[in-house]
Design a protein around this motif. Structure first.
Motif, PDB file in Angstrom:
ATOM      1  N   THR A 178       9.066  -1.515   7.394  1.00 17.69           N
ATOM      2  CA  THR A 178      10.269  -0.795   6.990  1.00 17.69           C
ATOM      3  C   THR A 178      11.446  -1.354   7.769  1.00 17.69           C
ATOM      4  O   THR A 178      11.449  -1.346   8.996  1.00 17.69           O
ATOM      5  N   PRO A 221       0.831  -1.206   0.000  1.00 20.30           N
ATOM      6  CA  PRO A 221       0.000   0.000   0.000  1.00 20.30           C
ATOM      7  C   PRO A 221       0.867   1.258   0.000  1.00 20.30           C
ATOM      8  O   PRO A 221       1.963   1.272   0.561  1.00 20.30           O
ATOM      9  N   ALA A 222       0.365   2.300  -0.626  1.00 21.02           N
ATOM     10  CA  ALA A 222       1.102   3.568  -0.685  1.00 21.02           C
ATOM     11  C   ALA A 222       1.423   4.089   0.703  1.00 21.02           C
ATOM     12  O   ALA A 222       2.417   4.804   0.887  1.00 21.02           O
ATOM     13  N   THR A 223       0.619   3.710   1.690  1.00 20.40           N
ATOM     14  CA  THR A 223       0.819   4.213   3.051  1.00 20.40           C
ATOM     15  C   THR A 223       2.070   3.669   3.725  1.00 20.40           C
ATOM     16  O   THR A 223       2.481   4.212   4.748  1.00 20.40           O
ATOM     17  N   VAL A 224       2.706   2.625   3.186  1.00 17.56           N
ATOM     18  CA  VAL A 224       3.940   2.136   3.814  1.00 17.56           C
ATOM     19  C   VAL A 224       5.114   3.070   3.522  1.00 17.56           C
ATOM     20  O   VAL A 224       6.100   3.066   4.252  1.00 17.56           O
ATOM     21  N   TRP A 225       4.996   3.865   2.467  1.00 21.12           N
ATOM     22  CA  TRP A 225       6.122   4.700   2.042  1.00 21.12           C
ATOM     23  C   TRP A 225       6.129   6.044   2.766  1.00 21.12           C
ATOM     24  O   TRP A 225       5.095   6.633   3.015  1.00 21.12           O
ATOM     25  N   ASP A 226       7.340   6.524   3.053  1.00 18.98           N
ATOM     26  CA  ASP A 226       7.519   7.814   3.720  1.00 18.98           C
ATOM     27  C   ASP A 226       7.102   8.982   2.832  1.00 18.98           C
ATOM     28  O   ASP A 226       6.707  10.040   3.334  1.00 18.98           O
ATOM     29  N   ARG A 227       7.232   8.818   1.529  1.00 20.91           N
ATOM     30  CA  ARG A 227       6.861   9.838   0.546  1.00 20.91           C
ATOM     31  C   ARG A 227       6.151   9.139  -0.602  1.00 20.91           C
ATOM     32  O   ARG A 227       6.367   7.950  -0.826  1.00 20.91           O
ATOM     33  N   PRO A 228       5.379   9.872  -1.370  1.00 17.27           N
ATOM     34  CA  PRO A 228       4.694   9.235  -2.489  1.00 17.27           C
ATOM     35  C   PRO A 228       5.637   8.874  -3.642  1.00 17.27           C
ATOM     36  O   PRO A 228       6.682   9.496  -3.818  1.00 17.27           O
TER      37      PRO A 228
END
Length: 158
Positions: free
Chosen positions: A115, A7-14
């Motif tokens: 992470t 999911p995009a929410t795992v990343w610190d930035r888009p």
């Protein structure tokens, strides 16, 4: 969960530039986890993959006689990774000026979205022949600044 379904929410930035690796037997150290120097190699691998994607791979550096070299790394090992783990290496450009480029990294274990590593690198532009720090060529500045993912409140890419 596979790397494609992170999911995009795992990343610190888009929208990170990503590269997927699998922990191999040669990556494992005495402590039965991925050796710290392997992470450094992965930083280089994903940074080159991203730079090449932006049109500035090793051949282009050679043709232009300039390149970006590491001035400083910051490495933060958050969780151990083990044999067979699939790791999604993510990176973003987060700052640029006439001499420097700043890159951040986040490595995520695909199986659980955790992470496992974060890092930062400060690069400087050098003339390959002399090894001296030089102002970034317009081609470098244009390609890299277009990919910077963070803008300061004053609107200047920092």
């Amino acid at each position: 969960m596979s790397h494609a379904s992170l999911p995009a929410t795992v990343w610190d930035r888009p929208d990170p530039h990503t590269l997927v690796v699998t922990v191999q037997p040669e990556h494992i150290d005495l402590m039965q986890h991925t050796n710290n120097v392997v992470y450094l190699q992965w930083l280089e691998d994903v940074a080159w993959a991203h730079s090449t994607h932006l049109g500035l791979g090793p051949d282009r550096y050679t043709a232009l006689g300039h390149g970006m070299v590491v001035r400083q790394h910051e490495l933060n090992y958050l969780q151990a990774t083990r044999l067979g783990d699939e790791i999604v290496l993510g990176t973003w450009l987060v700052g640029i000026d006439k001499l420097s480029l700043h890159r951040q990294y986040q490595f995520v274990r695909a199986s659980d979205g955790v992470t496992v590593f974060r890092g930062r690198t400060h690069f400087v532009c050098v003339e390959i022949e002399s090894g001296r720090v030089r102002r970034m060529l317009p081609e470098f500045f244009a390609a890299y600044s277009a990919a910077v993912r963070e803008v300061a409140p004053d609107g200047v890419k920092s």
